[in-house]
Design a protein around this motif. Structure first.
Motif, PDB file in Angstrom:
ATOM      1  N   ALA A 219       0.824  -1.212   0.000  1.00  0.00           N
ATOM      2  CA  ALA A 219       0.000   0.000   0.000  1.00  0.00           C
ATOM      3  C   ALA A 219       0.863   1.269   0.000  1.00  0.00           C
ATOM      4  N   ASP A 220       1.951   1.259   0.796  1.00  0.00           N
ATOM      5  CA  ASP A 220       2.805   2.443   0.883  1.00  0.00           C
ATOM      6  C   ASP A 220       3.720   2.596  -0.329  1.00  0.00           C
ATOM      7  N   PHE A 221       4.093   1.465  -0.964  1.00  0.00           N
ATOM      8  CA  PHE A 221       5.009   1.518  -2.113  1.00  0.00           C
ATOM      9  C   PHE A 221       4.442   0.641  -3.240  1.00  0.00           C
ATOM     10  N   PRO A 222       3.359   1.087  -3.860  1.00  0.00           N
ATOM     11  CA  PRO A 222       2.681   0.255  -4.863  1.00  0.00           C
ATOM     12  C   PRO A 222       3.525  -0.034  -6.102  1.00  0.00           C
ATOM     13  N   GLN A 223       4.500   0.813  -6.418  1.00  0.00           N
ATOM     14  CA  GLN A 223       5.321   0.632  -7.601  1.00  0.00           C
ATOM     15  C   GLN A 223       6.662  -0.043  -7.305  1.00  0.00           C
ATOM     16  N   ALA A 224       6.865  -0.464  -6.060  1.00  0.00           N
ATOM     17  CA  ALA A 224       8.189  -0.974  -5.673  1.00  0.00           C
ATOM     18  C   ALA A 224       8.554  -2.262  -6.408  1.00  0.00           C
ATOM     19  N   GLY A 225       7.568  -3.114  -6.660  1.00  0.00           N
ATOM     20  CA  GLY A 225       7.874  -4.391  -7.302  1.00  0.00           C
ATOM     21  C   GLY A 225       8.513  -5.390  -6.373  1.00  0.00           C
ATOM     22  N   TRP A 226       8.102  -5.337  -5.086  1.00  0.00           N
ATOM     23  CA  TRP A 226       8.657  -6.275  -4.113  1.00  0.00           C
ATOM     24  C   TRP A 226       8.372  -7.730  -4.518  1.00  0.00           C
ATOM     25  N   SER A 227       9.301  -8.601  -4.237  1.00  0.00           N
ATOM     26  CA  SER A 227       9.054 -10.037  -4.187  1.00  0.00           C
ATOM     27  C   SER A 227       9.111 -10.411  -2.712  1.00  0.00           C
ATOM     28  N   ILE A 228       7.945 -10.683  -2.113  1.00  0.00           N
ATOM     29  CA  ILE A 228       7.847 -10.785  -0.656  1.00  0.00           C
ATOM     30  C   ILE A 228       7.563 -12.232  -0.255  1.00  0.00           C
ATOM     31  N   ARG A 229       8.339 -12.705   0.705  1.00  0.00           N
ATOM     32  CA  ARG A 229       8.115 -14.035   1.278  1.00  0.00           C
ATOM     33  C   ARG A 229       8.271 -13.952   2.782  1.00  0.00           C
ATOM     34  N   ASP A 230       7.597 -14.860   3.472  1.00  0.00           N
ATOM     35  CA  ASP A 230       7.837 -14.978   4.912  1.00  0.00           C
ATOM     36  C   ASP A 230       8.292 -16.399   5.212  1.00  0.00           C
ATOM     37  N   ALA A 231       8.504 -16.691   6.489  1.00  0.00           N
ATOM     38  CA  ALA A 231       9.115 -17.968   6.876  1.00  0.00           C
ATOM     39  C   ALA A 231       8.245 -19.169   6.532  1.00  0.00           C
ATOM     40  N   ARG A 232       6.944 -18.947   6.270  1.00  0.00           N
ATOM     41  CA  ARG A 232       6.078 -20.069   5.922  1.00  0.00           C
ATOM     42  C   ARG A 232       6.339 -20.575   4.512  1.00  0.00           C
ATOM     43  N   GLU A 233       6.958 -19.778   3.669  1.00  0.00           N
ATOM     44  CA  GLU A 233       7.322 -20.200   2.310  1.00  0.00           C
ATOM     45  C   GLU A 233       8.790 -19.860   2.070  1.00  0.00           C
ATOM     46  N   ALA A 234       9.623 -20.443   2.917  1.00  0.00           N
ATOM     47  CA  ALA A 234      11.049 -20.096   2.894  1.00  0.00           C
ATOM     48  C   ALA A 234      11.728 -20.550   1.616  1.00  0.00           C
ATOM     49  N   ALA A 235      11.396 -21.734   1.125  1.00  0.00           N
ATOM     50  CA  ALA A 235      12.036 -22.279  -0.086  1.00  0.00           C
ATOM     51  C   ALA A 235      10.955 -22.841  -0.996  1.00  0.00           C
TER      52      ALA A 235
END
Length: 830
Positions: A219-235
């Protein structure tokens, strides 16, 4: 039951083997999955991981992330590492870390020392640690120096364990670990360089919800293009591989269990045939058919429980046996245990299979009258089965199919497997009927052994059906897997190697492309260099809908995972053909347009005029599909899923990708190019295709080993069923042998007759297995893998030889004992 399990040995072995294979595969899969989940933070390198391709996070983005806890920054790229004298070089996976790395776990080095000390700058030279393979490739030891980009780094130790290596995906080259300061000083980071920046968070508040942090970041950085993962999908890539391979091996194990089901049916039929006088006694004393069925149904259930229990014990032990081996290849602490879910699944398959194949011979027993039992020598298998028992067997078979379908991750593969198994049973039944019919219609021959052999093939109670069904399934699976394995090896080792360029060059700067072409002309005169501009981008929306909200078929999902290479072109690339729509004009200056690969576009359900939004360097660009094109991926030339109109990326910083084709190149010629480019353009990453193919071949070899082991389980089941079928027919063979010997037949005549019979059945079954296996392999290679199919005569001859050895060997092993029976005791019972 007090009489022991004689006659049910094959029954028990078939159940044990099938249940053990299913329980073992799923137990090991659960062990690996739970290990990844348990060490998710260590594997990921934090509670959350924010990835960016081609650009660093802005100060505002870093400040936002730092609000939630400790922030560690890493950068990953491929680059050449060279000896100072320029005599040798190697491709390396460079990873630059900061002082906070690692947030979880620990990097282990030899010698053991704080990572910060090993990577620090001393006397104007940065430190580094590298994987053992790095030292082997360059022939150096710790303490040596190498050139990385424009700087010298001192190798101060071996990197023996990297805690977050699994979350980085496939590691193609040996790891070289340096500091962030060293990477900045090396000059490797240029506009358009293929570098991935990762920002890992360790939460200050452990109760913080990763989903909420992700939503706020978008929401704060809509154009950032993050690839976001957390520990539940580590690999995720590793987890997908585990799930797919587990499903494949489970289906192969189920094949072994179903093949064993034929042995179960044979064992039950033979056992009930031997209990004719007991059943006759029950019925003579007034018991109904249902009473008899329940007696033996309970007994079979108890025996099935013994076989299933033995299989569960073996399956439960599998994780403990495999843990050490897997940890050597996958750096995850396994902590083996007993996994009830996997054992419950194997138990369900075991009982369903046992009763599905036992119910038909039990049903035939119900309607046999006492007088027929005392007088008949054919046993219960000669009667028709009641409709109710046939429906019960069908319902149990549907239960097996339903359970396999529900538990499968890829429903399409499960559906193909179930349909293929059903078709195989029907076709093998037709093959056995055809063999018997053909044998019955053959003209009378003068040779006594041949005449006896032909009669044995088509007479009532013949072994034809059992032999064809049991051996046919196992050999068909063997042919299919062997053909696919050989095709993959041939394609990678020969066909692709012949078509592929000698080198790929990555990260060629726009200002260097002309000097680069000139240097290639000097080093490799007569070679062909193909170069195109390349950027990295991630598809974030299709027709304005976020891709995370779309239901995408598994075969097309890879296009939407992670970043893709993209390019622009004024004309269609080589080795492509526009199949729909029109290419844009060379001077086109309108709205952004894109050409999409036809196959992948069809899998995603795209059509002309649809829009695709791609995030490139933190900017979201939306383009309309102008055309689809057929891409010849197998040509190994430069190709992309997406090719944009040139005006789309006007002014965007980018690098170039190039391939070099060197006709009749020698090893020394390739090494000269490698040395020359590495020394002249230290920031350019050079990939020697032969090294890449060797790495792929090694991976395929490891997978093939597991596939062959799985196929061996199914083949062992077939052998067990075959031996059981031949043993079950020995009772009839005893009577035949005694009568024939009484009428003057010699032992040699009978042996020749039996050998001829077994060779005929084995050869006919092998011919079917070769044809059916080749057809199945063609479907997988041509329709699923999109690879050329070629029939392998060596596989065919091997299967034919195996079929003859198995049928003749097992047949004679049982027949030899039959031929030794004394005549008088047998004749008195006729």
């Amino acid at each position: 039951m007090r009489g022991g399990v004689r006659g049910f040995v094959i029954f028990l072995l078939c159940l044990t083997l099938g249940v053990a294979s299913i329980a073992a595969v799923n137990s090991v899969s659960e062990m690996m999955t739970s290990g990844i989940e348990r060490e998710g933070r260590t594997i990921l390198g934090g509670d959350m991981r924010f990835g960016l391709n081609g650009r660093e996070a802005s100060e505002a983005e870093k400040s936002f992330l730092a609000r939630f806890g400790t922030l560690a920054e890493t950068a990953n790229l491929r680059s050449m590492a060279r000896l100072p004298d320029g005599t040798n070089q190697t491709l390396s996976e460079v990873k630059a870390v900061d002082g906070q790395y690692p947030l979880y776990g620990a990097a282990q080095t030899d010698p053991a020392a704080p990572l910060g000390d090993l990577l620090a700058e001393r006397n104007g030279r940065f430190g580094a640690v590298a994987a053992p393979e790095f030292f082997d490739r360059l022939g150096i030891e710790p303490g040596a120096t190498v050139l990385l980009g424009g700087i010298e780094v001192e190798l101060r130790g071996r990197l023996t364990r990297e805690p977050d290596v699994l979350s980085d995906g496939f590691i193609f080259a040996p790891r070289l670990l340096i500091s962030g300061e060293a990477l900045r000083a090396s000059g490797l980071i240029q506009p358009g360089s293929l570098v991935e920046y990762d920002y890992k968070l360790r939460f200050t508040d452990p109760a913080l919800d990763p989903a909420g942090v992700e939503a706020q970041a978008k929401a704060d950085f809509p154009q950032a293009g993050w690839s976001i993962r957390d520990a539940r999908e580590a690999a995720p890539s590793l987890q997908r591989s585990i799930d797919r391979f587990s499903q494949f091996l489970t289906l192969v194990g189920l094949t072994a269990l179903i093949v064993g089901g034929v042995g179960i049916a044979n064992a039950v039929s033979a056992y009930l045939d031997g209990k004719r006088t007991v059943i006759a006694t029950f019925k003579s004393l007034g018991s109904g058919g249902g009473f008899v069925v329940w007696i033996y149904l309970i007994q079979i259930g108890l025996l099935a429980s013994l076989g299933i229990l033995a299989g569960l014990v073996l399956g439960a032990l599998a994780p403990f046996a495999a843990a050490g081996f897997l940890e050597a290849y996958i750096p995850v602490s396994t902590h083996p245990s007993v996994y009830p879910g996997a054992l419950l699944l194997a138990t369900a398959f075991g009982y369903l299979t046992a009763f599905a194949f036992a119910i038909l011979p039990l049903g035939r027993t119900r309607d046999i009258a006492a007088t027929a039992l005392f007088r008949s020598n054919e046993g219960p298998g000669a009667l028709r089965t009641r409709l109710s028992y046939a429906l019960a067997a069908g319902a149990l078979a549907l239960g097996i199919a339903g359970l396999a379908f529900v538990m499968a991750g890829d429903k399409r593969i499960a559906s193909v497997f179930l349909v293929a198994t059903a078709v195989a049973f029907v076709v093998l039944r037709l093959v056995s009927v055809a063999i018997r019919t053909l044998a019955a219609r053959l003209p009378r021959v003068r040779s006594t052994p041949l005449r006896l052999a032909i009669g044995n093939i088509h007479r009532p109670g013949a072994l034809t059906h059992s032999v064809v069904l049991s051996l046919g399934l196992g050999l068909t699976l063997l042919v299919t897997l062997a053909t696919i394995d050989n095709a993959l090896r041939r394609e990678i080792g020969t066909s692709i190697a012949a078509r592929a360029p000698n080198f790929f060059f990555v990260d060629i700067q726009s200002a260097e492309i002309d000097p680069f072409r000139g240097r290639i002309a000097e080093l490799a005169p007569g070679s062909s260099l193909d170069a195109v501009p390349m950027l990295r981008g991630r598809i974030v929306k299709l027709n304005g809908t976020d891709v995370s909200q779309l239901q995408v078929p598994p075969e097309g999902a890879w296009v939407l995972r992670g970043d893709r290479g993209v390019t622009y072109a004024a004309a269609p690339p080589e080795n492509t053909t526009v199949t729909q729509g029109q290419w844009w004009a060379a001077d086109y200056a309108g709205e952004p347009l894109v050409s999409f690969s036809a196959k992948e576009g069809g899998e995603l359900g795209l059509k002309l005029g649809d829009t695709i939004s791609v995030n490139v360097l933190g900017r979201e660009i939306t383009a309309r599909i102008a055309n689809f094109r057929a891409v010849e991926w197998e040509s190994m030339s430069i190709n992309f899923v997406m090719v944009f109109s040139p005006n789309t990326f006007a002014g965007a910083p980018h690098a170039w990708l190039a391939t070099l084709q060197m006709p009749n190149a020698t090893g020394e010629g390739e090494r000269a190019v490698l040395r020359g480019i590495s020394n002249s353009f230290p920031a350019v990453t050079t990939v020697r295709v032969k090294d890449a193919l060797d790495a792929v071949n090694a991976l395929v070899a490891q997978l093939a080993l597991a596939i062959r082991a799985a196929a061996a389980v199914a083949l062992v089941s077939s052998v067990l069923v075959l031996s059981g079928a031949l043993a079950a027919g020995n009772r009839t063979r005893v009577h035949d042998a005694v009568v024939l010997k009484t009428l003057g037949a010699t032992r040699g005549t009978l042996i020749r007759a039996y050998v001829t019979e077994y060779m005929t059945l084995g050869a006919a079954t092998a011919l079917f297995a070769i044809g059916a296996g080749a057809l199945a392999a063609w479907y997988v290679l041509a329709r699923v893998m999109r690879l050329p199919f070629a029939f392998d005569g060596g596989v065919a001859l091997g299967v034919l030889a195996a079929a003859l050895v198995l049928t003749v060997g097992f047949g004679l092993a049982g027949t030899w004992r039959v031929l030794g029976q004394k005549a008088a005791p047998v004749l008195r019972e006729l």
